[in-house]
Design a protein around this motif. Sequence first.
Motif, PDB file in Angstrom:
ATOM      1  N   LEU A 334      -8.121  -5.150   3.911  1.00 11.97           N
ATOM      2  CA  LEU A 334      -7.121  -4.795   2.893  1.00 11.97           C
ATOM      3  C   LEU A 334      -5.851  -4.373   3.622  1.00 11.97           C
ATOM      4  CD1 LEU A 334      -6.390  -4.238  -0.117  1.00 11.97           C
ATOM      5  CD2 LEU A 334      -7.037  -1.859   0.319  1.00 11.97           C
ATOM      6  N   VAL A 335      -4.773  -5.144   3.457  1.00 16.02           N
ATOM      7  CA  VAL A 335      -3.479  -4.801   4.046  1.00 16.02           C
ATOM      8  C   VAL A 335      -2.663  -4.084   2.974  1.00 16.02           C
ATOM      9  CG1 VAL A 335      -1.344  -5.686   5.055  1.00 16.02           C
ATOM     10  CG2 VAL A 335      -3.521  -6.766   5.625  1.00 16.02           C
ATOM     11  N   ASP A 336      -2.271  -2.845   3.275  1.00 18.07           N
ATOM     12  CA  ASP A 336      -1.551  -2.003   2.317  1.00 18.07           C
ATOM     13  C   ASP A 336      -0.149  -1.722   2.855  1.00 18.07           C
ATOM     14  OD1 ASP A 336      -0.760  -0.164   0.395  1.00 18.07           O
ATOM     15  OD2 ASP A 336      -1.752   1.528   1.396  1.00 18.07           O
ATOM     16  N   PHE A 337       0.885  -2.236   2.181  1.00 18.69           N
ATOM     17  CA  PHE A 337       2.271  -1.948   2.544  1.00 18.69           C
ATOM     18  C   PHE A 337       2.702  -0.662   1.853  1.00 18.69           C
ATOM     19  CE2 PHE A 337       1.983  -6.475   3.389  1.00 18.69           C
ATOM     20  CZ  PHE A 337       2.707  -6.625   4.557  1.00 18.69           C
ATOM     21  N   TRP A 338       3.243   0.282   2.655  1.00 13.69           N
ATOM     22  CA  TRP A 338       3.596   1.576   2.087  1.00 13.69           C
ATOM     23  C   TRP A 338       4.756   2.188   2.860  1.00 13.69           C
ATOM     24  CZ3 TRP A 338       2.384   6.555   4.530  1.00 13.69           C
ATOM     25  CH2 TRP A 338       1.901   6.418   5.838  1.00 13.69           C
ATOM     26  N   ILE A 343       7.491   7.531  -3.826  1.00  7.45           N
ATOM     27  CA  ILE A 343       6.650   8.172  -4.839  1.00  7.45           C
ATOM     28  C   ILE A 343       5.596   7.205  -5.370  1.00  7.45           C
ATOM     29  CG2 ILE A 343       8.308   7.626  -6.663  1.00  7.45           C
ATOM     30  CD1 ILE A 343       5.951  10.686  -6.482  1.00  7.45           C
ATOM     31  N   ASN A 344       5.931   5.931  -5.474  1.00  9.36           N
ATOM     32  CA  ASN A 344       4.958   4.941  -5.945  1.00  9.36           C
ATOM     33  C   ASN A 344       3.793   4.847  -4.975  1.00  9.36           C
ATOM     34  OD1 ASN A 344       7.959   3.919  -6.329  1.00  9.36           O
ATOM     35  ND2 ASN A 344       6.841   3.430  -8.176  1.00  9.36           N
ATOM     36  N   CYS A 345       4.107   4.899  -3.665  1.00 11.71           N
ATOM     37  CA  CYS A 345       3.045   4.861  -2.655  1.00 11.71           C
ATOM     38  C   CYS A 345       2.221   6.144  -2.693  1.00 11.71           C
ATOM     39  CB  CYS A 345       3.646   4.666  -1.269  1.00 11.71           C
ATOM     40  SG  CYS A 345       4.583   3.140  -1.078  1.00 11.71           S
ATOM     41  N   GLN A 346       2.881   7.262  -2.936  1.00 10.66           N
ATOM     42  CA  GLN A 346       2.167   8.532  -2.974  1.00 10.66           C
ATOM     43  C   GLN A 346       1.123   8.559  -4.091  1.00 10.66           C
ATOM     44  OE1 GLN A 346       5.215  11.542  -3.220  1.00 10.66           O
ATOM     45  NE2 GLN A 346       6.233  10.782  -1.370  1.00 10.66           N
ATOM     46  N   ARG A 347       1.383   7.867  -5.177  1.00 10.03           N
ATOM     47  CA  ARG A 347       0.396   7.795  -6.253  1.00 10.03           C
ATOM     48  C   ARG A 347      -0.688   6.761  -5.952  1.00 10.03           C
ATOM     49  NH1 ARG A 347       5.152   8.656  -9.895  1.00 10.03           N
ATOM     50  NH2 ARG A 347       5.513   6.419  -9.858  1.00 10.03           N
ATOM     51  N   GLY A 368      -2.864   0.006   7.077  1.00 13.26           N
ATOM     52  CA  GLY A 368      -1.637   0.445   6.413  1.00 13.26           C
ATOM     53  C   GLY A 368      -0.424  -0.020   7.199  1.00 13.26           C
ATOM     54  N   VAL A 369       0.364  -0.903   6.616  1.00 15.82           N
ATOM     55  CA  VAL A 369       1.588  -1.394   7.266  1.00 15.82           C
ATOM     56  C   VAL A 369       2.749  -0.570   6.723  1.00 15.82           C
ATOM     57  CG1 VAL A 369       3.106  -3.358   7.667  1.00 15.82           C
ATOM     58  CG2 VAL A 369       0.630  -3.701   7.534  1.00 15.82           C
ATOM     59  N   HIS A 370       3.254   0.338   7.551  1.00 13.09           N
ATOM     60  CA  HIS A 370       4.331   1.224   7.104  1.00 13.09           C
ATOM     61  C   HIS A 370       5.668   0.516   7.267  1.00 13.09           C
ATOM     62  CE1 HIS A 370       7.226   4.555   7.108  1.00 13.09           C
ATOM     63  NE2 HIS A 370       6.351   5.169   6.326  1.00 13.09           N
ATOM     64  N   SER A 371       6.277   0.149   6.143  1.00  9.86           N
ATOM     65  CA  SER A 371       7.545  -0.582   6.127  1.00  9.86           C
ATOM     66  C   SER A 371       8.611   0.329   5.541  1.00  9.86           C
ATOM     67  CB  SER A 371       7.419  -1.860   5.292  1.00  9.86           C
ATOM     68  OG  SER A 371       6.379  -2.678   5.798  1.00  9.86           O
ATOM     69  N   TRP A 405       6.237  -7.289   6.854  1.00  2.35           N
ATOM     70  CA  TRP A 405       6.665  -7.275   5.444  1.00  2.35           C
ATOM     71  C   TRP A 405       7.217  -8.648   5.056  1.00  2.35           C
ATOM     72  CZ3 TRP A 405       7.781  -3.488   1.492  1.00  2.35           C
ATOM     73  CH2 TRP A 405       8.758  -3.851   0.568  1.00  2.35           C
ATOM     74  N   THR A 406       8.099  -9.183   5.888  1.00  6.52           N
ATOM     75  CA  THR A 406       8.705 -10.482   5.615  1.00  6.52           C
ATOM     76  C   THR A 406       7.692 -11.605   5.757  1.00  6.52           C
ATOM     77  OG1 THR A 406      10.806  -9.644   6.460  1.00  6.52           O
ATOM     78  CG2 THR A 406      10.574 -12.019   6.282  1.00  6.52           C
ATOM     79  N   ASN A 407       6.806 -11.487   6.741  1.00  8.45           N
ATOM     80  CA  ASN A 407       5.824 -12.535   6.959  1.00  8.45           C
ATOM     81  C   ASN A 407       4.875 -12.676   5.776  1.00  8.45           C
ATOM     82  OD1 ASN A 407       4.987 -14.583   8.710  1.00  8.45           O
ATOM     83  ND2 ASN A 407       3.301 -13.356   9.524  1.00  8.45           N
ATOM     84  N   TYR A 408       4.700 -11.604   5.016  1.00 14.78           N
ATOM     85  CA  TYR A 408       3.880 -11.638   3.804  1.00 14.78           C
ATOM     86  C   TYR A 408       4.720 -11.878   2.550  1.00 14.78           C
ATOM     87  CZ  TYR A 408      -0.611 -10.386   5.865  1.00 14.78           C
ATOM     88  OH  TYR A 408      -1.811 -10.421   6.564  1.00 14.78           O
ATOM     89  N   ARG A 409       6.018 -12.115   2.733  1.00 14.31           N
ATOM     90  CA  ARG A 409       6.928 -12.343   1.614  1.00 14.31           C
ATOM     91  C   ARG A 409       6.853 -11.187   0.612  1.00 14.31           C
ATOM     92  NH1 ARG A 409       4.975 -18.108  -0.286  1.00 14.31           N
ATOM     93  NH2 ARG A 409       6.424 -17.684  -1.977  1.00 14.31           N
ATOM     94  N   ASN A 410       6.690 -10.003   1.138  1.00  7.48           N
ATOM     95  CA  ASN A 410       6.508  -8.842   0.268  1.00  7.48           C
ATOM     96  C   ASN A 410       7.853  -8.310  -0.211  1.00  7.48           C
ATOM     97  OD1 ASN A 410       4.929  -6.830  -1.012  1.00  7.48           O
ATOM     98  ND2 ASN A 410       5.558  -5.393   0.561  1.00  7.48           N
ATOM     99  N   ARG A 411       7.866  -7.691  -1.391  1.00  6.84           N
ATOM    100  CA  ARG A 411       9.078  -7.098  -1.947  1.00  6.84           C
ATOM    101  C   ARG A 411       8.810  -5.760  -2.623  1.00  6.84           C
ATOM    102  NH1 ARG A 411       9.219 -12.533  -3.236  1.00  6.84           N
ATOM    103  NH2 ARG A 411      10.977 -13.730  -2.423  1.00  6.84           N
ATOM    104  N   TYR A 412       7.607  -5.220  -2.465  1.00  7.27           N
ATOM    105  CA  TYR A 412       7.232  -4.046  -3.245  1.00  7.27           C
ATOM    106  C   TYR A 412       6.620  -2.951  -2.386  1.00  7.27           C
ATOM    107  CZ  TYR A 412       7.833  -7.038  -7.327  1.00  7.27           C
ATOM    108  OH  TYR A 412       8.355  -7.875  -8.273  1.00  7.27           O
ATOM    109  N   TRP A 413       6.868  -1.706  -2.770  1.00  5.17           N
ATOM    110  CA  TRP A 413       6.132  -0.532  -2.287  1.00  5.17           C
ATOM    111  C   TRP A 413       5.393   0.061  -3.482  1.00  5.17           C
ATOM    112  CZ3 TRP A 413      11.333  -0.987  -0.626  1.00  5.17           C
ATOM    113  CH2 TRP A 413      11.527  -1.083   0.761  1.00  5.17           C
ATOM    114  N   PRO A 414       4.093   0.189  -3.483  1.00  2.33           N
ATOM    115  CA  PRO A 414       3.133  -0.346  -2.506  1.00  2.33           C
ATOM    116  C   PRO A 414       2.783  -1.791  -2.836  1.00  2.33           C
ATOM    117  CG  PRO A 414       1.964   0.856  -4.198  1.00  2.33           C
ATOM    118  CD  PRO A 414       3.433   0.976  -4.543  1.00  2.33           C
TER     119      PRO A 414
END
Length: 600
Positions: A334-338, A343-347, A368-371, A405-414
């Motif tokens: 499980l890869v988790d971007f945070w 605050i969204n990540c904190q929840r 946990g991938v801290h971005s 973050w970019t390699n996963y085409r991510n745009r969101y926290w978390p």
Amino acid sequence: MELVIIGLLGGLITGISPCILPVLPVIFLTGGAQSARTSQGSSIPQIDAIGPGGVARTGAAAVKTRPADATASTVSRWRPFLVIAGLVTSFTLVTLVGSLILGALNLPQDIIRWVAMAVLVAIGLGLIVPRFEHLLERAFTWVPQRRVENNRGGFGVGLALGAVFVPCAGPVLAAIIVAGSTGQIGWGTVLLTISFAIGVAVPLLFFALAGRRVAERVKAFRRRERGLRIAAGVAMIALAIGLAFNLPQTLQRLVPDYTAGIQTDLTDNESAQRALDLGGLVTQENKDLDQCTNGATELESCGTAPSIRGIEEWFNTPGNDAIELEDLRGEVVLVDFWAYSCINCQRSIPHTVAWHEAYGDLGLNVIGVHSPEYAFEKDPGNVRAGAEDFGITYPVAIDNNLSTWTNYRNRYWPAHYLIDAEGTVRHIALGEGNYEATEGLIRELLRDANPDVQLPGDTDVADVTPDVGSTTQETFLGTSKDVNYGGEGRYAPGEGAYAFPDAQPDDSFALSGDWVLETQYATPASADARVRLNFHASQVRMVLAGSGSVTVSLDGGEMRTIEVDGTPRSYGLVEAVTEGQHVLDVTLSEGVEAYSFTFG
């Protein structure tokens, strides 16, 4: 062709947006008015020529002047086009490969910008003080029979402008910047960048040509050639100084972005998003990720998981060594971007921590991938402290350059990316919520990987995700991100005195007292500095740093004091607040840095 059209339209929209305003005086004067023909066959004087061992001269004092003939007129006529061509050239190169070249040379990422500002100041001084211009020109006296005509000067001015030109970062430019900063540059990216630059150049060229037309028709310009040179020099120096102190950002905040709606209409559709991905984020490695449906309740197949790369530092691993996904084949990942102040990540993090504790010994590997979103979130010490506060003991990768973050085409926290034992992405959950479905799919993949596994019962962590629109939006106090300031006067960088308004809008903040405003945070400059927040939420937290105290009062009630000490982290201010709008008064002592309010 779709990329070209989107790039051109995106550039045209940007070219008429408020963020263009700071460069318009320079374009008008140096690209337009200085190319005006003030008499038959002549033009406002520029650097004319440099002979072997000689020094260039301008105007009536020229040692070697060219006859006022058709050639000089032609040279002058091309100046607006060359200024804009120089701007397009340098903007394109700096945006696409500037970051990569500086990284390879181990140079600061902003060195090109500072050099370009220095060049603008030098050119500006040369226009104001001819003797200084002559000193600059002596560097070229070794070039035999070399002519430095004003058309080439125009291209040089454009090169300097392009290196400091920072247009509004809409979706089109964002795709270009991400691709350039991460090295994912394909033909699509090049086409998108060039078409965007050309689109921006069209309005600027129109303005430059308008400047020339005005200078040719207005007598005041024709009679004051020397004054025009001085005005152009002052404009260039003013632009450089303004850029050094980020003043264009202040101007952009004062002028509403009247092009935002048009930009959204251009890019807020599936076809445009697909084209922009091809121009920046989509690679052979991650092209299948869009086969996953966000928040699906069943397993899907979305291609081999992209690699975790560009990591500055790892911790919570044996010897703090890096982890390769290939080494985890046979187990579920499980890869988790945070980001630790989000605050969204904190929840969301309590759910991730619970899954790690429940299934970590049964074949689940949480990474946990801290971005970072803030600059202070790039500090590894701050990330470690944040992880400790949340009880994170699983491996953490510090992705300061947003490479993974970019390699996963991510745009969101978390964001959660669930990978099966074969290395295939099977589930994507962007943003908060959907925890029950994600846990169910984790359990399913664990059984697929090991049919004999004995799983415990489901974890029991409450989902406290607020409904969309049920809380005030995240509120930033730094000048680079303030979006809901409701106080009097400008919200500008530097030290200033502020006062609460007579009527403060809902879901806004205002300041009172003396404050020093930085791009990332605000800090009191007097003992009576206060923030008033109008909000609706059941919980309010504040990202604070420094040393001192914060006193909080809800709706004029009892005051509560919170001690602040150390690096930026999130502090709880109030909780269990009833529904409706409320007023929170926060008094900060000197030495405390206030970054943002977050809501739950």
